[in-house]
Write a protein that holds these residues in place. Structure first.
Motif, short mmCIF file in Angstrom:
data_model
loop_
_atom_site.label_atom_id
_atom_site.label_comp_id
_atom_site.label_asym_id
_atom_site.label_seq_id
_atom_site.Cartn_x
_atom_site.Cartn_y
_atom_site.Cartn_z
N PHE A 151 53.21 13.54 16.45
CA PHE A 151 52.49 13.09 17.66
C PHE A 151 53.39 12.52 18.75
N GLY A 152 54.70 12.42 18.50
CA GLY A 152 55.59 11.83 19.48
C GLY A 152 55.35 10.35 19.71
N VAL A 153 54.75 9.70 18.70
CA VAL A 153 54.42 8.27 18.79
C VAL A 153 55.51 7.46 18.11
N GLU A 154 56.04 6.47 18.82
CA GLU A 154 57.03 5.57 18.23
C GLU A 154 56.37 4.24 17.94
N LEU A 155 56.38 3.86 16.69
CA LEU A 155 55.78 2.59 16.28
C LEU A 155 56.87 1.66 15.76
N ALA A 156 56.73 0.38 16.07
CA ALA A 156 57.74 -0.61 15.64
C ALA A 156 57.58 -0.94 14.17
#
Length: 156
Positions: A151-156
């Protein structure tokens, strides 16, 4: 700590179900409050990954193969179990093939009691709403990578 090359990884599949609106399915583990994850399970001897995927989804959440369309598959996600734990006295971790599947059914098609209940409930979220504190620390690197890759999502 066991060196990574010494760990025997169990072949495993994981499913990200996605509705037409882009929301994804997460389920809360029955035995751990606020522990949300994607359905997953081991690949049995003689099974290929797709067969295991469809079997696991039917067993865990009651979803039938006809309600799913595989959109993407990515392999090679690995994690070691915490504290040197072994599954079946042998496997020190899991190597997963992740499948992104379009879910074409409705919420009424889910049956969390299909075989053996693993989940208390489920919900639909945007990929960016996934929270890393929902999963155990030893799985977080994989979840971060999966959400980035699909999804191209960057989560910390």
């Amino acid at each position: 700590m066991i060196p990574a090359e010494a760990i025997v990884y169990r072949p495993n599949v994981a499913a990200i179900l996605q509705r037409e609106d882009g929301c994804i399915f997460v389920a809360e583990r029955i035995n751990i409050k606020n522990a949300w994850q994607f359905p997953q399970g081991g690949i049995d001897e003689g099974e290929d990954a797709e067969t295991a995927l469809f079997r696991e989804l039917e067993e865990e959440i009651g979803v039938k193969r006809e309600q799913l369309q595989i959109l993407q598959r990515r392999d090679g996600y690995r994690y070691a179990f915490a504290k040197g734990r072994l599954k079946y006295g042998f496997y020190g971790g899991q190597e997963q093939a992740y499948f992104l599947c379009r879910f074409t059914g409705t919420d009424a098609d889910f049956n969390l009691d299909a075989t053996h209940r693993e989940f208390a409930t489920f919900k639909w979220i945007k990929p960016s709403e996934f929270q890393m504190d929902w999963v155990p620390k030893f799985k977080r690197r994989v979840y971060r990578q999966v959400l980035q890759d699909f999804f191209g999502v960057e989560l910390a």
